[in-house]
Write a protein that holds these residues in place. Sequence first.
Motif, PDB file in Angstrom:
ATOM      1  N   THR A  16       7.198  -3.232   5.772  1.00 58.27           N
ATOM      2  CA  THR A  16       6.110  -3.019   4.811  1.00 58.27           C
ATOM      3  C   THR A  16       5.996  -1.569   4.357  1.00 58.27           C
ATOM      4  O   THR A  16       5.202  -1.256   3.466  1.00 58.27           O
ATOM      5  CB  THR A  16       4.758  -3.449   5.408  1.00 58.27           C
ATOM      6  OG1 THR A  16       4.443  -2.612   6.535  1.00 58.27           O
ATOM      7  CG2 THR A  16       4.797  -4.902   5.853  1.00 58.27           C
ATOM      8  N   THR A  98       3.932   4.818   6.419  1.00 57.92           N
ATOM      9  CA  THR A  98       3.174   4.013   5.456  1.00 57.92           C
ATOM     10  C   THR A  98       2.956   2.586   5.947  1.00 57.92           C
ATOM     11  O   THR A  98       2.012   1.919   5.504  1.00 57.92           O
ATOM     12  CB  THR A  98       3.849   3.994   4.074  1.00 57.92           C
ATOM     13  OG1 THR A  98       5.230   3.613   4.205  1.00 57.92           O
ATOM     14  CG2 THR A  98       3.789   5.370   3.430  1.00 57.92           C
ATOM     15  N   LYS A 102      -0.795   0.829   5.976  1.00 63.26           N
ATOM     16  CA  LYS A 102      -1.092  -0.487   5.403  1.00 63.26           C
ATOM     17  C   LYS A 102      -1.622  -1.481   6.426  1.00 63.26           C
ATOM     18  O   LYS A 102      -2.099  -2.552   6.062  1.00 63.26           O
ATOM     19  CB  LYS A 102       0.179  -1.074   4.768  1.00 63.26           C
ATOM     20  CG  LYS A 102       0.681  -0.313   3.555  1.00 63.26           C
ATOM     21  CD  LYS A 102       1.935  -0.969   2.992  1.00 63.26           C
ATOM     22  CE  LYS A 102       2.422  -0.236   1.753  1.00 63.26           C
ATOM     23  NZ  LYS A 102       3.620  -0.900   1.170  1.00 63.26           N
ATOM     24  N   SER A 131      -1.914  -8.433  -1.633  1.00 60.72           N
ATOM     25  CA  SER A 131      -2.703  -7.227  -1.374  1.00 60.72           C
ATOM     26  C   SER A 131      -3.822  -7.467  -0.373  1.00 60.72           C
ATOM     27  O   SER A 131      -4.384  -6.530   0.179  1.00 60.72           O
ATOM     28  CB  SER A 131      -3.292  -6.682  -2.682  1.00 60.72           C
ATOM     29  OG  SER A 131      -4.218  -7.597  -3.251  1.00 60.72           O
ATOM     30  N   ASP A 134      -2.802  -5.732   2.632  1.00 56.28           N
ATOM     31  CA  ASP A 134      -2.387  -4.348   2.450  1.00 56.28           C
ATOM     32  C   ASP A 134      -3.614  -3.437   2.503  1.00 56.28           C
ATOM     33  O   ASP A 134      -4.424  -3.419   1.585  1.00 56.28           O
ATOM     34  CB  ASP A 134      -1.664  -4.201   1.107  1.00 56.28           C
ATOM     35  CG  ASP A 134      -1.145  -2.793   0.852  1.00 56.28           C
ATOM     36  OD1 ASP A 134      -1.501  -1.867   1.618  1.00 56.28           O
ATOM     37  OD2 ASP A 134      -0.398  -2.599  -0.126  1.00 56.28           O
ATOM     38  N   SER A 136      -3.696  -0.190   2.392  1.00 49.67           N
ATOM     39  CA  SER A 136      -3.385   1.158   1.896  1.00 49.67           C
ATOM     40  C   SER A 136      -4.651   1.880   1.445  1.00 49.67           C
ATOM     41  O   SER A 136      -4.749   3.099   1.537  1.00 49.67           O
ATOM     42  CB  SER A 136      -2.399   1.079   0.723  1.00 49.67           C
ATOM     43  OG  SER A 136      -1.158   0.586   1.134  1.00 49.67           O
TER      44      SER A 136
END
Length: 273
Positions: A16, A98, A102, A131, A134, A136
Motif C-alpha cells: 500500500t 507511507t 495509510k 479510500s 486509506d 492518509s
Amino acid sequence: VNNIIEIIESFAPEKTAEDWDNSGLQVGDLNAEVTMIAVALDPTNNSVSRAIDGGANLLVTHHPLIFPQLNSIDISCGVGGVIKLAIDNSLSIYCAHTNFDKSYIGTNLALAETLGLTELSPLPHPDDPLSKDDFSVVVGKLNPPMKLIYFARKIKDALNAPCVRFVGDGEAVVATVGVAGGSGGDFIGRVSMAGVDIFVTGEIRYHDALTFKNSISNENSSMNLLGLIEAGHFNTEEIAIPLLADNIAMQSSKMEFEVKVFVVEGEDPFSCI
C-alpha cells in the motif's frame, strides 16, 4: 526479521506504500534472529547507535534510510556511514513509511487522537471506493468547536511543538478537522472538497500556502477550507512511534515470539529561536 516484517505488514502492508516511496527492508538479513527491537522515527546515526547500545537486532523506523536512491556508498559519512554501522553490529533496518501513514492504526490516527478529535474516519475520495481503508488523511470532530487561533495553540501544546504556523482568519470557528502527519500539502484540494473546516499537517510549501490564502480571500472561490495549520514534520509524526512499537510488541506476544521492544526518541533537526 522476516517474522517481524510479517507482523508489521498485518496492519501496514508494504504493497500500500506510494510508488515513489521506499518502504521495506533497508539493511540486513531477513533470516537473522531477533530478540530486541528498537523503533524510531528516523534511521539516523544517533538512533542506530542507541538501538545498538540497547541490544537491538532490528531497528524499525518510519522514514526510510535509503531515499530516494543511492548512487554510491561512502562509509565515512551520511547514509553510507549508517549502513556500515548497522552491518558492523548485525543490525537490520526496516522502514514502514507511507504504508504506516495509510494504516487504520497508523500515523494519522495517532495525530488525530493526540489532538483530541472524535468521530474519526478516513478522508473519502469520490473516485476511489478503496479510500475507506486509506487513512492518509484522518477527519474528526473538534468538540466543542473553537476559534482557529485557539485550536492552533491547543495543537502547539498537545504536540509540544516549538512553533505552529497557520493560514486563515484566526477568529474563524472550526469544528471539522482533517489531519495528515508529515508533508501533507498535496492533500489540500481533497480536504477542501470533503467539507472540512481546517487542515492540520506537518509542513506546507510556501506557494501552496500562498495559493490557499489567495483563494479564501476570493469571494467566488470554490475553496471550502477556512484555514491551514502547519505544526512541523517531526512533531506530527514522532507521536506515532510509540503506537508502532506497541503494535509490534502486542502482535509479537500473541505469536509467542520472545522479543522485547523499546522506543528510541527522535530529535527534530530544526531549532527554533
